[in-house]
Design an enzyme around this catalytic site. Structure first.
Site, PDB file in Angstrom:
ATOM      1  N   SER A 256       0.841  -1.194   0.000  1.00 55.93           N
ATOM      2  CA  SER A 256       0.000   0.000   0.000  1.00 55.93           C
ATOM      3  C   SER A 256       0.882   1.252   0.000  1.00 55.93           C
ATOM      4  CB  SER A 256      -0.852   0.002   1.256  1.00 55.93           C
ATOM      5  OG  SER A 256       0.014   0.125   2.374  1.00 55.93           O
ATOM      6  N   LYS A 257       0.215   2.409  -0.107  1.00 55.11           N
ATOM      7  CA  LYS A 257       0.952   3.689  -0.060  1.00 55.11           C
ATOM      8  C   LYS A 257       1.737   3.811   1.244  1.00 55.11           C
ATOM      9  CE  LYS A 257      -0.840   7.016  -3.188  1.00 55.11           C
ATOM     10  NZ  LYS A 257      -2.232   7.245  -3.545  1.00 55.11           N
TER      11      LYS A 257
END
Ligand code: GLU
Length: 493
Positions: A256-257
């Site tokens: 994920s980010k």
């Protein structure tokens, strides 16, 4: 048996930084094309204008070149299937949407964004999956043609069969069967006349004679739609290969980010440009990413040409792979050891230059054998070897002071060391080590007290490549000057 040349493509959208996922698909595309004597193509999927980021396309092209994955056809190299930027192919998609409408596989939809939004909300309230309710599908062709002629804005939607099932075949996953009633009448052409991914990619893969479509498994959801579009046109399907996703280092969930930001804090990145800046090599990055999704042995060290020899699509695996940055370190360091000295010199030079150092090429070639084994990333050359190129070094006073002694006592050692070295005609290892060792013996000091001082004085740091070899490269004058500076520092202490 002769293998048919494959035409493969990487089709990124220029919507952000080029990441590892794109690099890995590009690598497999490249390997298959080279293996079969085919072509590898770069196609820019830029029809989502709102998401297009200036500079992203250039970053993709630079990234592929840096990785050494040169495409045979693409926006900046041309090719006979061009243009290779989807915004330059609008008419092609419009013509194809028209064909589907004429064949009864697609229809114009005049529903306004407001109506569609209300429909979506009502469906959510009823706990239904959001889908188009088919209002405009029921319009007669004449009525639809009249409204188009009147200038009403419209999209073109694909007419999904309501009955039966779609069986889509993925090379790694086998047949995937979906009930058609679960599928949606997706938009193919937007009101602005630009296609969605679904139409553009399918049309281009056909027009560009792509034989193998490798892409991320996030496209599995709309895979049945894509297969239906191909079949509606009556075309042959490419071999479809949906690759595994990357999981976070913990193995729990997709990258994920937040994980990407954490990686950056730890000195890693999943973005190609950052990796280059952090001192990773294309060889290391490719070897590492190749093994995340390819069922060869986890520790196989391979160059790209060795990968070409071994590559087959049958050995790809659909199981997700957790990102392991320690493995990246391992492969990077391993490839650094395999480069020739000249090659490594050319790769290290920009990192020294970036640091503001003036690189003497002769010194660079000589120091590489001393630091090579210690490099995990290319930019480690700064901490291990910047002192070779500095005019002066700036050691810490505390580091200069020999262990267990004070500044005054260390000055005595420093002066003696200076005398011994100054008496030598050159500063070679063979000449300098014996008299210094003799001094250690007769003075009753220990080796570390004398050599430790000398290391900090000449290199400016407590940890360095082998001392005498380093001093030889630094040179007599500079070594003596640095020792004198150290003496001055100690005298003032
Ligand atoms: N433009 C799509 C993406 O960036 C490409 C998917 C594909 O390779 O077909 O995800």
């Amino acid at each position: 048996m002769s293998i048919k040349p494959a035409r493969t493509r990487i089709a990124p959208s220029p919507t952000g930084h080029m990441h590892l996922g794109t690099a890995r698909v590009a690598l497999y595309d490249y390997l298959l094309a080279k293996k079969t004597g085919g072509q590898f193509i770069l196609r820019i999927e830029d029809t989502d204008l709102k998401r297009t980021v200036p500079g992203a396309e250039q970053e993709i092209m630079d990234g592929l070149r840096w990785l050494g994955l040169q495409y045979d056809e693409g926006p900046d190299v041309g090719g006979k299937y061009g243009p290779y930027r989807q915004t330059e192919r609008r008419e092609i998609y419009q013509a194809h949407a028209k064909i589907l409408v004429e064949k009864g596989h697609a229809y114009p939809c005049f529903c306004t964004p407001d109506r569609l939004e209300k429909m979506r909300q009502d469906q959510m309230k009823r706990k239904e999956n959001p889908h188009y309710d088919g209002t405009c599908r029921k319009l007669s062709p004449d009525e639809a043609a009249r409204r188009v002629a009147n200038g009403e804005p419209y999209t073109i939607r694909f007419k999904m069969p309501y009955e039966g099932v779609t069986v889509a075949h993925d090379h790694l996953r086998g047949d995937i069967t979906t009930e058609n009633k679960q599928l949606n009448d997706y938009v193919l052409l937007k009101t602005d006349g630009l296609p969605t991914y679904h139409l553009a990619a399918i049309v281009d893969d056909h027009e560009m004679e792509i034989t193998h479509v490798m892409r991320g498994s996030e496209w599995l959801g709309t895979f049945p739609l894509h297969v239906n579009i191909v079949r509606a046109f009556g075309w042959d399907e490419p071999v479809w290969i949906h690759l595994s996703v990357f999981l976070k280092p913990s193995g729990k969930g997709k990258m994920s980010k937040r994980e990407a930001a954490q990686a950056m804090k730890d000195g890693y990145s999943i973005f190609i440009k950052d990796m280059q800046e952090l001192g990773f090599t294309p060889e290391g990055v490719l070897n590492w990413s190749a093994l995340m999704g390819w069922g060869v042995s986890e520790d196989d060290v391979m160059t790209v040409s060795q990968m070409v020899d071994r590559f087959t699509i049958d050995s790809l695996t659909p199981s997700p792979a957790a990102i392991n940055f320690q493995k990246l370190d391992h492969f990077n360091a391993t490839h650094i050891r395999l480069f020739t000295t000249e090659d490594l010199a050319a790769r290290l030079k920009p990192y020294f230059t970036r640091e503001g150092l003036n690189v003497n090429d002769e010194v660079l070639l000589k120091m590489i054998p001393l630091i090579r084994e210690r490099l995990v990333t290319l930019d480690d050359c700064i901490s291990f070897g910047a002192f070779f190129f500095r005019e002066n070094v700036a050691p810490n006073l505390e580091d200069l002071i020999a262990k267990g002694l004070d500044a005054k006592q260390t000055v005595e050692i420093a002066r003696r060391v200076y005398q011994i070295l100054a008496a030598q005609p050159d500063i070679s290892h063979e000449r300098c080590e014996p008299p210094l060792r003799a001094y250690v013996e007769e003075s009753g000091l220990n080796v570390n007290q004398v050599f430790g001082f000398l290391r900090v004085a000449t290199t400016g740091q407590k940890v360095s490549p082998p001392l005498f070899e380093s001093m030889e490269i630094i040179g007599r004058e500079t070594c003596l000057r640095r020792i004198q500076n150290a003496i001055a520092m100690l005298e003032k202490a």
